[in-house]
Design a protein around this motif. Structure first.
Motif, mmCIF file in Angstrom:
data_model
loop_
_atom_site.group_PDB
_atom_site.id
_atom_site.type_symbol
_atom_site.label_atom_id
_atom_site.label_comp_id
_atom_site.label_asym_id
_atom_site.label_seq_id
_atom_site.Cartn_x
_atom_site.Cartn_y
_atom_site.Cartn_z
ATOM 1 N N ALA A 49 0.840 -1.197 0.000
ATOM 2 C CA ALA A 49 0.000 0.000 0.000
ATOM 3 C C ALA A 49 0.882 1.257 0.000
ATOM 4 C CB ALA A 49 -0.921 0.004 1.213
ATOM 5 N N LEU A 50 1.988 1.175 0.727
ATOM 6 C CA LEU A 50 2.924 2.291 0.781
ATOM 7 C C LEU A 50 3.534 2.533 -0.601
ATOM 8 C CD1 LEU A 50 4.147 4.029 3.103
ATOM 9 C CD2 LEU A 50 6.075 2.447 3.075
ATOM 10 N N ALA A 51 3.817 1.431 -1.316
ATOM 11 C CA ALA A 51 4.483 1.521 -2.610
ATOM 12 C C ALA A 51 3.516 1.793 -3.748
ATOM 13 C CB ALA A 51 5.232 0.219 -2.878
ATOM 14 N N GLY A 52 2.213 1.778 -3.445
ATOM 15 C CA GLY A 52 1.234 1.983 -4.512
ATOM 16 C C GLY A 52 0.989 0.728 -5.336
ATOM 17 N N LEU A 53 1.442 -0.427 -4.849
ATOM 18 C CA LEU A 53 1.182 -1.680 -5.563
ATOM 19 C C LEU A 53 -0.212 -2.179 -5.252
ATOM 20 C CD1 LEU A 53 4.577 -3.511 -4.997
ATOM 21 C CD2 LEU A 53 3.776 -2.379 -7.068
ATOM 22 N N THR A 54 -0.761 -1.660 -4.173
ATOM 23 C CA THR A 54 -2.131 -1.973 -3.823
ATOM 24 C C THR A 54 -2.726 -0.710 -3.225
ATOM 25 O OG1 THR A 54 -3.524 -3.546 -2.659
ATOM 26 C CG2 THR A 54 -1.604 -2.803 -1.504
ATOM 27 N N GLY B 156 -4.517 -7.140 -22.142
ATOM 28 C CA GLY B 156 -3.408 -7.521 -21.264
ATOM 29 C C GLY B 156 -3.687 -7.169 -19.809
ATOM 30 N N LEU B 157 -4.386 -6.059 -19.602
ATOM 31 C CA LEU B 157 -4.746 -5.681 -18.236
ATOM 32 C C LEU B 157 -5.786 -6.650 -17.683
ATOM 33 C CD1 LEU B 157 -5.165 -1.799 -18.551
ATOM 34 C CD2 LEU B 157 -3.396 -2.994 -17.262
ATOM 35 N N TRP B 158 -6.767 -6.950 -18.527
ATOM 36 C CA TRP B 158 -7.885 -7.788 -18.088
ATOM 37 C C TRP B 158 -7.458 -9.238 -17.835
ATOM 38 C CZ3 TRP B 158 -9.730 -11.822 -21.275
ATOM 39 C CH2 TRP B 158 -10.838 -12.507 -20.749
ATOM 40 N N ALA B 159 -6.664 -9.791 -18.738
ATOM 41 C CA ALA B 159 -6.334 -11.215 -18.658
ATOM 42 C C ALA B 159 -5.425 -11.494 -17.468
ATOM 43 C CB ALA B 159 -5.663 -11.667 -19.941
ATOM 44 N N GLU B 160 -5.694 -12.607 -16.788
ATOM 45 C CA GLU B 160 -4.833 -13.014 -15.676
ATOM 46 C C GLU B 160 -3.996 -14.224 -16.052
ATOM 47 O OE1 GLU B 160 -7.816 -13.348 -12.662
ATOM 48 O OE2 GLU B 160 -8.099 -11.176 -12.801
ATOM 49 N N LYS B 161 -4.390 -14.879 -17.136
ATOM 50 C CA LYS B 161 -3.656 -16.060 -17.574
ATOM 51 C C LYS B 161 -3.491 -15.990 -19.091
ATOM 52 C CE LYS B 161 -6.694 -18.478 -14.961
ATOM 53 N NZ LYS B 161 -7.668 -19.540 -14.921
ATOM 54 N N PHE B 162 -2.527 -16.759 -19.585
ATOM 55 C CA PHE B 162 -2.282 -16.741 -21.025
ATOM 56 C C PHE B 162 -3.502 -17.208 -21.816
ATOM 57 C CE2 PHE B 162 2.236 -16.764 -19.741
ATOM 58 C CZ PHE B 162 2.660 -15.683 -20.499
ATOM 59 N N ASP B 163 -4.245 -18.201 -21.277
ATOM 60 C CA ASP B 163 -5.363 -18.724 -22.059
ATOM 61 C C ASP B 163 -6.508 -17.721 -22.168
ATOM 62 O OD1 ASP B 163 -5.494 -19.272 -19.383
ATOM 63 O OD2 ASP B 163 -6.812 -21.001 -19.606
ATOM 64 N N LYS B 248 -6.706 -4.019 -12.119
ATOM 65 C CA LYS B 248 -5.975 -5.289 -12.077
ATOM 66 C C LYS B 248 -4.448 -5.127 -12.025
ATOM 67 C CE LYS B 248 -9.395 -8.458 -13.841
ATOM 68 N NZ LYS B 248 -9.564 -9.723 -14.541
ATOM 69 N N LEU B 249 -3.996 -3.917 -11.768
ATOM 70 C CA LEU B 249 -2.555 -3.714 -11.637
ATOM 71 C C LEU B 249 -2.209 -3.397 -10.194
ATOM 72 C CD1 LEU B 249 -1.458 -1.457 -14.632
ATOM 73 C CD2 LEU B 249 -0.909 -3.856 -14.251
#
Ligand SMILES: Nc1ncnc2c1ncn2[C@@H]1O[C@H](COP(=O)(O)OP(=O)(O)O)[C@@H](O)[C@H]1O
Ligand SMILES: [Mg+2]
Lengths: 300, 251
Positions: A49-54, B156-163, B248-249
């Motif tokens: 959270a601090l790093a902005g990853l979440t 690419g943002l939406w997908a979580e897996k290659f398939d 999703k990032l």
């Protein structure tokens, strides 16, 4: 003075699980601070959270006074993160990895940057691997590259999430020497580790997390004295006189344990034994240990 | 600016270092299509009036290859770094959503243009291809690549897996490109299918691009240009919004 890191009522839920349940703490500039807690306590979540990853659901987080959401660019520039998981880009060599990371932080390639990268590599014992592809490195080496990556933009605040996991003893020493130097030069260090003796040796203040809450936040010294006691252990061949035996906390064979309020009490205790006609053949004073504090706090 | 340029350099190097797979291979695929379809369809009336089928096919194939490779570049780059976890190297720095957007889209466009040029150069060895309106060729090449690069970012943002990504590619991108009039003029279709084709935004890309070569098209160039610009702006806005919101990032 602005705090290096400030967390205020930070909450983060994953479904029904509260990974962070109202965490507030402040790390002062120049401190060497430990964030401890069992697996799943929320340490990595707080760092993310601090790093902005979440993103935290509630509460605010600041790095050097910059809010990590509204002023994220300044906050991220001030922060160097060594992630818990080993990740790497197989596309690059070690030195390329570092040059690109510096570039992302806005540092163009200059002679000064190259010199700093060389210094990082030397201090992390990676010089001979500078041109090796990331794939060719061992786990410990990859982790040291992650450390170098976190430092490449010279952040004033450095966060290390279990940096010594999987790194052998000798290199652990190298790493701590370097991190100590960075701290002596004025950088703030936040560390999470499983090796409590490391935290005890290095850190001046400690926060302990348990199930997303801060259960202790104090100087290392205070925590040690408040939560763990010292004891005097003596070996006596003969049987103890009754008054002495009554005072003993514990007796196992020839070894008898007496509680001490602090180390200055050792002398008076020994005198008291001698006056009672007891002559120990061996003595031992156990130092307080963060492990005891940790175990006590986590089982409360 | 340095942050953006560094990310752009990385994205360009990523495909350039393996140019054999990312540029040469799609050019070869297009050449195979060209040779086979030109042979089978030589006598058909699928092309424009006064244009031989192989001539007609070359711009279509070039555009199709550009679209597919622009999409592949952004989407595969994103999903790879998401799955290996090294995406954090670009999430930790102070990059803005504009930096990510432009670095990825420009790099993908560069790859698409290289592929398109390759297909064109191989094509002119097979058949003569006129160039009627260079501005239209360039405009549609850029807009088409940019559009699919943005779509690739969304995927690419939406997908979580290659398939999941493969599904997106196989069930959305491939049908839309194949049915966009790469292999035929929609004038040669029954009216229903003509109407359906007009609902496909990729159709306008290919039709406008072809106009640049032959000076004729299935629909007015102003229409295909408007649809293309509008689609590009809409998709870019969505992409920028998703990146900015951390979709999703930064969960
Ligand atoms: N992405 C996620 N999705 C669901 N649960 C998560 C996620 N990340 C962490 N958690 C949960 O949040 C809690 C805290 O995790 P973490 O911060 O990694 O703990 P620590 O680093 O202290 O070991 C754990 O129970 C973990 O399972
Ligand atoms: Mg953790």
């Amino acid at each position: 003075m602005t705090a290096a890191i400030e967390a205020l009522g930070v909450e983060k839920r994953y479904g029904s699980l509260a990974a962070l349940d109202g965490v507030s703490l402040e790390v002062r500039e120049g401190e060497f601070f430990a964030l401890l807690g069992p697996n799943g306590a929320g340490k990595t979540t707080l760092i993310s959270a601090l790093a902005g990853l979440t993103r935290a659901d509630h509460g605010t987080l600041k790095v050097m006074g910059h809010d990590v959401v509204t002023d994220y660019r300044a906050a991220r520039r001030a922060l160097g993160i060594v992630p818990q998981e080993i990740v790497f880009d197989p596309f690059f060599s070690v030195v390329e990895t570092l040059r690109f990371q510096a570039g992302y932080f806005g540092l163009p390639r200059t002679r000064a940057l190259d010199a700093w990268i060389d210094e990082l590599l030397a201090n992390l014992a990676l010089t001979d691997k500078a041109d090796a592809n990331m794939r060719q490195l061992s786990g410990g080496m990859k982790r040291r590259v992650l450390v170098a990556q976190a430092l490449v933009h010279k952040p004033p605040v450095i966060v290390l999430d279990e940096p010594t996991a999987g790194v052998d003893v000798e290199l652990r020493q190298t790493l701590w020497q370097f991190v100590r130097r960075l701290n002596a030069e004025g950088r703030t260090i936040l560390l999470t580790t499983h090796y409590l003796e490391e935290a005890q040796q290095l850190c001046t203040r400690i926060a302990m997390l348990k199930q997303g809450r801060v259960v202790a936040l104090d100087t290392t010294q205070h925590l040690l004295t408040a939560f763990s006691e010292r004891v005097l252990r003596v070996e006596v061949a003969a049987t103890l006189p009754a008054p002495v035996a009554r005072e003993a906390r514990k007796s196992e064979g020839h070894w008898h344990t007496f509680a001490l309020h602090d180390t200055t009490e050792v002398e008076s205790r020994l005198r008291w034994l001698r006056e009672a006609g007891v002559t120990p053949s061996a003595i031992e004073v156990s130092e307080p240990d963060l492990e005891d504090v940790f175990v006590k706090l986590m089982h409360r | 600016m340095t942050g953006f340029l560094t990310l752009l350099t990385k994205e360009i190097l990523r495909f350039w270092k393996v140019a054999f797979q990312t540029i040469a291979a799609p050019v070869l695929t297009a050449l195979l299509y060209l040779l086979i379809f030109a042979h089978v369809m030589a006598e058909s009336n699928a092309a424009f009036r006064g244009v031989a089928y192989d001539q007609f096919l070359i711009p279509g194939l070039a555009m199709m290859s550009m679209l597919q490779n622009a999409f592949a570049n952004t989407s595969s780059s994103l999903i790879q770094s998401k799955i290996t976890g090294n995406i954090i190297f670009i999430l930790l720095p102070p990059l803005t959503h504009w930096d990510y957007y432009f670095a990825y889209v420009i790099a993908a466009t560069a790859r698409a243009l290289a592929v398109g040029l390759g297909v064109f150069l191989v094509g002119v060895l097979v058949a003569h291809v006129p160039v009627a309106h260079p501005w239209a060729i360039l405009a549609f090449a850029l807009l088409g690549s940019g559009l699919l690069a943005a779509l690739g970012l969304i995927a690419g943002l939406w997908a979580e897996k290659f398939d999941q990504l493969a599904a997106f590619q196989n069930f959305i991108v491939m049908p839309l490109t194949f049915l966009a009039g790469v292999f035929y003029s929609i004038q040669s279709l029954p009216p229903v299918w003509q109407a359906v084709s007009r609902c496909n935004p990729f159709f306008y890309l290919i039709d406008g691009f072809r106009y640049g070569f032959f000076g004729q098209s299935d629909v007015a160039i102003s229409l295909s240009l408007s649809v293309t610009v509008l689609s590009f702006l809409c998709l870019s806005a969505v992409t920028l919004y998703l990146i900015k919101s951390g979709y999703k990032l930064r969960h």
